[in-house]
Design an enzyme around this catalytic site. Sequence first.
Site, PDB file in Angstrom:
ATOM      1  N   THR A  27      38.343  45.448  43.040  1.00  0.00           N
ATOM      2  CA  THR A  27      37.310  45.495  41.999  1.00  0.00           C
ATOM      3  C   THR A  27      37.755  46.529  40.969  1.00  0.00           C
ATOM      4  O   THR A  27      38.720  47.269  41.197  1.00  0.00           O
ATOM      5  CB  THR A  27      35.939  45.919  42.577  1.00  0.00           C
ATOM      6  OG1 THR A  27      36.027  47.280  43.040  1.00  0.00           O
ATOM      7  CG2 THR A  27      35.493  45.021  43.715  1.00  0.00           C
ATOM      8  N   ILE A  82      40.849  53.544  47.854  1.00  0.00           N
ATOM      9  CA  ILE A  82      40.371  54.228  46.647  1.00  0.00           C
ATOM     10  C   ILE A  82      41.340  53.908  45.515  1.00  0.00           C
ATOM     11  O   ILE A  82      42.559  54.069  45.648  1.00  0.00           O
ATOM     12  CB  ILE A  82      40.292  55.752  46.872  1.00  0.00           C
ATOM     13  CG1 ILE A  82      39.450  56.080  48.113  1.00  0.00           C
ATOM     14  CG2 ILE A  82      39.725  56.448  45.632  1.00  0.00           C
ATOM     15  CD1 ILE A  82      39.682  57.496  48.658  1.00  0.00           C
ATOM     16  N   LYS A  83      40.758  53.435  44.400  1.00  0.00           N
ATOM     17  CA  LYS A  83      41.613  53.020  43.278  1.00  0.00           C
ATOM     18  C   LYS A  83      41.608  54.110  42.209  1.00  0.00           C
ATOM     19  O   LYS A  83      40.531  54.552  41.775  1.00  0.00           O
ATOM     20  CB  LYS A  83      41.036  51.721  42.705  1.00  0.00           C
ATOM     21  CG  LYS A  83      42.022  50.783  42.089  1.00  0.00           C
ATOM     22  CD  LYS A  83      41.284  49.495  41.723  1.00  0.00           C
ATOM     23  CE  LYS A  83      42.186  48.484  41.096  1.00  0.00           C
ATOM     24  NZ  LYS A  83      41.416  47.368  40.528  1.00  0.00           N
ATOM     25  N   VAL A  84      42.802  54.530  41.825  1.00  0.00           N
ATOM     26  CA  VAL A  84      42.919  55.587  40.804  1.00  0.00           C
ATOM     27  C   VAL A  84      43.869  55.105  39.709  1.00  0.00           C
ATOM     28  O   VAL A  84      44.783  54.328  39.983  1.00  0.00           O
ATOM     29  CB  VAL A  84      43.457  56.913  41.404  1.00  0.00           C
ATOM     30  CG1 VAL A  84      42.504  57.457  42.460  1.00  0.00           C
ATOM     31  CG2 VAL A  84      44.854  56.751  41.979  1.00  0.00           C
TER      32      VAL A  84
END
Length: 217
Positions: A27, A82-84
Amino acid sequence: MKFFVDTADTAAIKELNDLGMVDGVTTNPSLILKSGRDIIEVTKEICDMVSGPVSAEVVATEAKEMIAEGMKLAKIAPNIAIKVPLNWDGLTACKAFASEGHKVNVTLCFSAAQAILAAKAGASFISPFIGRIDDIHYDGTDLIEDIRIIYDNYSFSTEILAASIRSVNHVIDCAKIGADVVTAPPSVIKSMANHVLTDKGLEQFLKDWAKTGQKIL
Ligand code: E4P
């Protein structure tokens, strides 16, 4: 090759997941906006449905805040990645999350140099955006190829997650190059089943079957 679905539309995820097509979900803030749902609530629903990694993106711009946001997102479920973003703050946060044992998806990658840094910072996934590279008239699949060569040269364990997939051909090209994962919108995954000769062949079989006057049931 693993298939991730690039959406926060839970009905679309369920349909594909029920067919065993879903190895994970990605997402981003734009997809959360499109869903019209609360990020925590919708991400939890997706994590409960899918056993593979579900990427949820931080929105802070400084490492310290990114780390606080990421830690909150990680609490949603054990399968959160976790998207960074791929900038210095994102890499700093990536290293912090990876050191704590969290999966990290480093997103918005547009160069092989960036991909090397993400691997060094302990990313589980690197997300090169091939469609957006095509949009500016370069070949996005060249980047996937370059990263594949580099990661293989040094046995980096970071998985190449080909993102910004716009077509069936993108999926095929990424599979040929050896991307570990492709994340595609549900519409692209479903259109992989389509072929004009399948439709034509089926039409002819049904016409001939009608002429036999038979029934199976
Ligand atoms: C991937 O993680 C991104 O959410 C996505 O693939 C971006 O795709 P777009 O360029 O079509 O927005």
